[in-house]
Design an enzyme around this catalytic site. Structure first.
Site, PDB file in Angstrom:
ATOM      1  N   ASP A  73       0.821  -1.210   0.000  1.00  0.00           N
ATOM      2  CA  ASP A  73       0.000   0.000   0.000  1.00  0.00           C
ATOM      3  C   ASP A  73       0.865   1.275   0.000  1.00  0.00           C
ATOM      4  O   ASP A  73       1.841   1.365   0.741  1.00  0.00           O
ATOM      5  CB  ASP A  73      -0.838  -0.074   1.296  1.00  0.00           C
ATOM      6  CG  ASP A  73      -2.011   0.859   1.302  1.00  0.00           C
ATOM      7  OD1 ASP A  73      -2.637   1.048   0.254  1.00  0.00           O
ATOM      8  OD2 ASP A  73      -2.323   1.389   2.392  1.00  0.00           O
ATOM      9  N   HIS A  74       0.475   2.244  -0.808  1.00  0.00           N
ATOM     10  CA  HIS A  74       1.140   3.566  -0.847  1.00  0.00           C
ATOM     11  C   HIS A  74       2.673   3.495  -0.919  1.00  0.00           C
ATOM     12  O   HIS A  74       3.365   4.139  -0.132  1.00  0.00           O
ATOM     13  CB  HIS A  74       0.727   4.417   0.361  1.00  0.00           C
ATOM     14  CG  HIS A  74      -0.708   4.839   0.327  1.00  0.00           C
ATOM     15  ND1 HIS A  74      -1.189   5.775  -0.553  1.00  0.00           N
ATOM     16  CD2 HIS A  74      -1.777   4.422   1.062  1.00  0.00           C
ATOM     17  CE1 HIS A  74      -2.490   5.929  -0.365  1.00  0.00           C
ATOM     18  NE2 HIS A  74      -2.871   5.117   0.603  1.00  0.00           N
ATOM     19  N   HIS A 175      -8.172  10.011   3.965  1.00  0.00           N
ATOM     20  CA  HIS A 175      -7.751   9.007   4.945  1.00  0.00           C
ATOM     21  C   HIS A 175      -8.120   9.461   6.353  1.00  0.00           C
ATOM     22  O   HIS A 175      -8.062  10.649   6.667  1.00  0.00           O
ATOM     23  CB  HIS A 175      -6.226   8.804   4.887  1.00  0.00           C
ATOM     24  CG  HIS A 175      -5.755   8.133   3.647  1.00  0.00           C
ATOM     25  ND1 HIS A 175      -4.970   8.753   2.707  1.00  0.00           N
ATOM     26  CD2 HIS A 175      -5.957   6.871   3.180  1.00  0.00           C
ATOM     27  CE1 HIS A 175      -4.698   7.914   1.713  1.00  0.00           C
ATOM     28  NE2 HIS A 175      -5.289   6.763   1.973  1.00  0.00           N
ATOM     29  N   GLY A 176      -8.447   8.503   7.212  1.00  0.00           N
ATOM     30  CA  GLY A 176      -8.683   8.789   8.625  1.00  0.00           C
ATOM     31  C   GLY A 176     -10.135   9.087   8.943  1.00  0.00           C
ATOM     32  O   GLY A 176     -11.004   9.043   8.068  1.00  0.00           O
ATOM     33  N   GLY A 209      -9.138   5.405   1.934  1.00  0.00           N
ATOM     34  CA  GLY A 209      -9.732   6.198   3.009  1.00  0.00           C
ATOM     35  C   GLY A 209     -11.116   5.698   3.373  1.00  0.00           C
ATOM     36  O   GLY A 209     -12.007   6.486   3.702  1.00  0.00           O
ATOM     37  N   SER A 211     -12.350   4.315   5.931  1.00  0.00           N
ATOM     38  CA  SER A 211     -12.849   4.583   7.294  1.00  0.00           C
ATOM     39  C   SER A 211     -13.573   5.920   7.319  1.00  0.00           C
ATOM     40  O   SER A 211     -13.118   6.899   6.720  1.00  0.00           O
ATOM     41  CB  SER A 211     -11.684   4.656   8.292  1.00  0.00           C
ATOM     42  OG  SER A 211     -11.026   3.427   8.379  1.00  0.00           O
ATOM     43  N   ASN A 230     -10.267   0.275   0.765  1.00  0.00           N
ATOM     44  CA  ASN A 230      -9.200   0.167   1.774  1.00  0.00           C
ATOM     45  C   ASN A 230      -9.668   0.670   3.136  1.00  0.00           C
ATOM     46  O   ASN A 230     -10.205   1.774   3.235  1.00  0.00           O
ATOM     47  CB  ASN A 230      -7.999   1.021   1.360  1.00  0.00           C
ATOM     48  CG  ASN A 230      -7.256   0.465   0.162  1.00  0.00           C
ATOM     49  OD1 ASN A 230      -7.723  -0.468  -0.482  1.00  0.00           O
ATOM     50  ND2 ASN A 230      -6.118   1.031  -0.136  1.00  0.00           N
ATOM     51  N   THR A 233      -7.936   3.031   9.475  1.00  0.00           N
ATOM     52  CA  THR A 233      -8.133   3.750  10.738  1.00  0.00           C
ATOM     53  C   THR A 233      -9.144   3.081  11.682  1.00  0.00           C
ATOM     54  O   THR A 233      -8.896   2.983  12.887  1.00  0.00           O
ATOM     55  CB  THR A 233      -8.590   5.201  10.454  1.00  0.00           C
ATOM     56  OG1 THR A 233      -7.720   5.749   9.474  1.00  0.00           O
ATOM     57  CG2 THR A 233      -8.543   6.044  11.714  1.00  0.00           C
TER      58      THR A 233
HETATM   59  O1  G3H Z   1      -4.479   2.837   2.071  1.00  0.00           O
HETATM   60  C1  G3H Z   1      -5.130   2.696   3.120  1.00  0.00           C
HETATM   61  C2  G3H Z   1      -6.505   3.169   3.220  1.00  0.00           C
HETATM   62  O2  G3H Z   1      -6.765   4.114   2.246  1.00  0.00           O
HETATM   63  C3  G3H Z   1      -6.984   3.436   4.598  1.00  0.00           C
HETATM   64  O3  G3H Z   1      -7.828   4.556   4.792  1.00  0.00           O
HETATM   65  O4  G3H Z   1      -7.434   4.825   7.227  1.00  0.00           O
HETATM   66  O5  G3H Z   1      -9.275   6.033   6.113  1.00  0.00           O
HETATM   67  O6  G3H Z   1      -9.397   3.581   6.421  1.00  0.00           O
HETATM   68  P1  G3H Z   1      -8.511   4.764   6.212  1.00  0.00           P
HETATM   69 ZN    ZN Z   2      -4.840   4.839   1.217  1.00  0.00          ZN
END
Ligand code: G3H
Ligand code: ZN
Length: 283
Positions: A73-74, A175-176, A209, A211, A230, A233
């Site tokens: 990821d990333h 994200h978050g 993102g 979450s 994905n 968080t």
């Molecule tokens: O790449 C990881 C995700 O995009 C996590 O996003 O922390 O908002 O669930 P999130």
């Molecule tokens: Zn992400």
């Protein structure tokens, strides 16, 4: 991912960095009969070890009979993407969204070329548009500018020229989570998603993102072409909250006896998400 596209559901990517989180995610996926992607950011995989997580996921795949992919990821550079590929990752996410377009495209192409030459079955994910914020609890909502959103025309060109399999897009997602609430102020621009979908053909569209996005928005996004979501968080919050409680309540000194309530808390989140994504009973 092809099955998800044809079947109108999405596969969850759940981010992990230790054995307890992996156990939680794999056990729920097994119970619900869902395919699974384990996500590891650069920091998460540095902690658990690249070869280690590939080996652990292989054992879970063998034991559960589920298709389990580990995704890098990333990955912010060609080098970190390459390292993951060399360690046996079957999913490589190159995130060049902080680079100017031409640089993002150039490195994405290099990643595709390298990964496919090593393993033609591996999946390469690119990213265009900026998905802001980190996987944590933010005190204030993050304001998005028009330039942060994915441009549908540019997305089509990026996909065509880079050769990526999947594309992470920005259409209101960040994200978050915000202000201590699990369901925050994030709303998705479904019209933009429809436009991107219409212009990028069979490319797998990815919602980062996950979450904090209201469930009806996530469902609407899946109906309109998102095939991978994905989540990080919300898993982290459940894990830490219950770990604090477990440590506070007991004088326990046997490590493995501390974890069951923590694992259960993470499992609840995973179960809710897999049901929302519609990927249960697909094996
Ligand atoms: O790449 C990881 C995700 O995009 C996590 O996003 O922390 O908002 O669930 P999130
Ligand atoms: Zn992400």
């Amino acid at each position: 991912m092809k099955d998800a596209q044809a079947g109108g559901y999405a596969v969850g990517q759940f981010n992990v960095s230790n054995l307890e989180q992996i156990r939680a995610v794999c056990e729920v996926a097994k119970a619900l009969g869902s395919p699974l992607i384990l996500g590891t950011s650069e920091g998460e995989r540095k902690f658990i070890g690249l070869k280690q997580i590939v080996a652990i996921a292989n054992v879970w795949q063998e034991e559960t009979g589920l298709p389990i992919i580990v995704n890098a990821d990333h990955s912010r550079s060609f080098e970190t993407a390459k390292d993951a590929c060399d360690a046996g990752y079957m999913g490589i996410h190159f995130d060049g969204s902080e680079f100017p377009y031409a640089e993002n495209l150039k490195i994405a192409k290099q990643v595709v070329e390298y990964v496919k030459s090593k393993n033609p079955d591996a999946i390469v994910e690119g990213e265009l548009g900026r998905v802001l914020g980190g996987s944590e609890m933010h005190t204030e909502a993050i304001a998005l500018k028009e330039s942060d959103f994915t441009d549908p025309e540019l997305a089509a060109q990026f996909v065509r020229e880079s050769g990526i399999d999947s594309l992470a897009i920005s259409f209101g997602n960040v994200h978050g989570v915000f202000g201590g609430r699990l369901e925050g102020s994030e709303r998705l621009d479904i019209e933009r998603l429809k436009n991107i979908r219409a212009k990028t053909g069979e490319t797998f569209l990815v919602l980062h993102g996950g979450s904090g996005i209201p469930a009806p928005d996530v469902s609407e996004a899946i109906k309109n072409g998102i095939v991978k979501v994905n989540i990080n968080t919300e898993l982290r919050i459940a894990y830490i909250e219950y770990l604090r409680i477990a440590l506070h309540r007991t004088g326990e000194t046997t490590p493995y006896k501390i974890w069951p309530t923590v694992i259960d808390a993470v499992k609840k989140v995973v179960e809710e998400k897999i049901k929302l994504f519609g990927s249960g009973n697909k094996i």
